[in-house]
Design an enzyme around this catalytic site. Structure first.
Site, mmCIF file in Angstrom:
data_model
loop_
_atom_site.group_PDB
_atom_site.id
_atom_site.type_symbol
_atom_site.label_atom_id
_atom_site.label_comp_id
_atom_site.label_asym_id
_atom_site.label_seq_id
_atom_site.Cartn_x
_atom_site.Cartn_y
_atom_site.Cartn_z
ATOM 1 N N ALA A 74 0.857 -1.188 0.000
ATOM 2 C CA ALA A 74 0.000 0.000 0.000
ATOM 3 C C ALA A 74 0.889 1.232 0.000
ATOM 4 C CB ALA A 74 -0.911 0.022 1.223
ATOM 5 N N LYS A 88 8.080 3.088 16.453
ATOM 6 C CA LYS A 88 8.205 3.171 17.907
ATOM 7 C C LYS A 88 7.161 4.087 18.531
ATOM 8 C CE LYS A 88 11.444 6.128 16.040
ATOM 9 N NZ LYS A 88 12.130 5.929 14.746
ATOM 10 N N VAL A 129 13.470 0.051 17.730
ATOM 11 C CA VAL A 129 14.226 0.469 18.913
ATOM 12 C C VAL A 129 15.614 0.998 18.583
ATOM 13 C CG1 VAL A 129 15.112 -0.255 21.168
ATOM 14 C CG2 VAL A 129 12.901 -1.101 20.356
ATOM 15 N N ASP A 169 11.784 10.865 20.648
ATOM 16 C CA ASP A 169 12.092 9.637 19.924
ATOM 17 C C ASP A 169 12.836 8.648 20.821
ATOM 18 O OD1 ASP A 169 12.599 8.154 17.184
ATOM 19 O OD2 ASP A 169 14.560 8.327 18.132
ATOM 20 N N LYS A 203 11.641 4.751 22.364
ATOM 21 C CA LYS A 203 12.457 3.536 22.309
ATOM 22 C C LYS A 203 12.764 3.012 23.710
ATOM 23 C CE LYS A 203 14.577 5.190 18.028
ATOM 24 N NZ LYS A 203 15.788 5.803 17.428
#
Length: 453
Positions: free
Chosen positions: A61, A123, A150, A219, A223
């Site tokens: 997709a 994540k 991660v 970010d 993680k």
């Protein structure tokens, strides 16, 4: 009874030949998706041998179908409807690499509802909606795998869940954002201020046009949430993490840390304590001789302290198309091997404790107990002892006091390294220090991490 080796292998050969190809549908064909397609195609035979069955991308997709066709050719069915991939009966496992936390949640939950395994490198999706997603996966008995979410090329989830399965994990600490590590490396190596280092990172493609998630520590916190859940069997607690980025970090502190024998790194730390778990992301001082201090540029590294194995460290690329694809395909291999195995044995899954609501509370900021670095602007060079005395009055253990080396445009600065002290007590001491007549400006504080066993 003795059996001829060739004869005994013959039925196994026929059984393996009868195993059906694992059919993959992918949502998104950007940097990670295109890398996944390339690596799957290039290493098809090796991957099949390791997985015990063929793995084939059958459907993609994409928003831009013309661009997608230029990547995958005519061997893969294309659609603009991601939900079509998530629910199609000819798809066994859905790889979600489109990103975001809105539509991606709906696609993943739809795939699970239709009995499909899911592999994702998203994540943010798991940190925000992971509890719901993993609960749905448990109910349907399917795998949700996320190694690429991660530390990209570092197989840290497998290390925690498999390689260190015999261990009680005490703490996990990592440089898990390549953008901020690149910026900090430039600030140290070239003496750049934060803004100039960020501009260079953007020019080289290490930072997005809007780098907020990276430079504000979000970010890394996404993680870290996943690392802590795997290390301690605790629920996903992203909302409770203490998150501090590097936007306020000054070049003078990078230089002063070097003077004291340290380097500044944006570190994610999850540490088990008697009263709960520290879950925090912040710029910290790490001894310059430590292996973690040698991790430069956009590279990532994770260190784990466990009771049996002791200290172990994992190092690798923190970004990249095929680097992330490596982790995504490793998860596909796990799916190929574990398809049909009881859900509790699905190694990349968080496990049976992930749904617990009362396990391992996250410690509040004031209760975190570490050493600290202080930079105290003063009016005169002879006021160094007054600063040390002010901290001693507040029961803050002082390990080292020094004057900062002279820098153009910067007045006298007293540098202090404390012993371990609770954050709440340090905050009160700094507040009192700030009011002293000797202090000429705001006091800067950073935590110090020894990362020792």
């Amino acid at each position: 009874m003795y059996r001829d080796p060739v004869e005994s292998l013959e039925p196994l050969h026929h059984r393996q030949a009868a195993i059906r190809t694992l059919r993959v549908g992918m949502i998104g064909i950007g940097t990670v998706g295109s890398g996944t397609f390339r690596v799957l195609a290039r290493n098809r035979a090796d991957i099949a041998a390791r997985a015990g069955r063929s793995i084939e991308l059958v459907m993609v997709a994409a928003r831009n179908l013309e661009r997608a066709a230029g990547i995958v050719g005519d061997s893969v069915a294309l659609t603009a409807d991601a939900m079509h991939v998530a629910t199609h009966p000819d798809v066994d496992v859905v790889v979600e690499v489109a990103g975001g936390t809105g539509p991606a949640r709906d696609w993943v939950l739809a795939a699970i509802a239709h009995g499909k395994h899911v592999v994702t490198a998203n994540k943010a999706l798991l940190a925000v909606h992971g509890a719901e997603i993993f609960a749905a996966a448990r109910e349907k008995g399917v795998i949700v795998a996320y190694e690429g979410a991660v530390a990209v090329s570092i197989p840290i989830i497998k290390a925690l869940r498999e390689g260190l399965a015999a261990n009680r994990i005490e703490w996990v600490a990592g440089i898990i954002n390549g953008t901020t590590n690149f910026i900090l490396s430039k600030m140290r190596d070239e003496g750049l201020d934060f803004a100039a280092a960020l501009e260079q990172a953007q020019a080289l493609g290490y930072a997005e046009a809007d780098p907020s998630f990276d430079i504000e520590g979000v970010d890394a916190a996404h993680k870290l949430t996943l690392l802590a859940a795997n290390a301690f069997g605790m629920p996903l607690r992203f909302a409770d993490a203490q998150v501090e980025g590097i936007t306020a970090l000054q070049g003078v502190d990078v230089a002063c840390a070097e003077q004291l024998g340290y380097r500044i790194k944006l570190l994610g730390v999850a540490r088990r304590q008697a009263a709960g778990v520290e879950l925090r992301v912040q710029p910290v001082l790490v001894p310059a001789a430590h292996l973690m201090a040698q991790v430069n540029g956009s590279m990532n590294a994770v260190m784990v302290k466990s009771d049996a194995a002791g200290l172990t460290m994992y190092y690798g690329a923190g970004a990249g198309s095929e680097q992330t694809a490596s982790a995504v395909i490793a998860d596909l291999v796990d799916v190929a091997r574990l398809d049909g195995v009881h859900a509790a044995q699905h190694v990349p899954h968080l496990g049976v404790h992930a749904h617990a609501t009362n396990a391992l509370a996250v410690l509040p900021r004031a209760a975190v107990h570490t050493s600290h670095y202080l930079r105290v602007p003063v009016h005169a060079l002879d006021q160094i002892q007054a600063i040390a005395a002010g901290l001693a009055e507040r029961k803050v253990p002082v390990r080292q006091v020094a004057l900062a080396a002279e820098r153009p445009g910067v007045g006298p600065q007293v540098l202090v390294l404390t012993g371990p002290v609770e954050q709440g007590a340090l905050d009160l001491a700094v507040h009192a220090l700030q009011a002293r007549a000797e202090v000429a400006g705001p006091v800067t504080t950073l935590r110090v991490e020894s990362l020792e066993g």
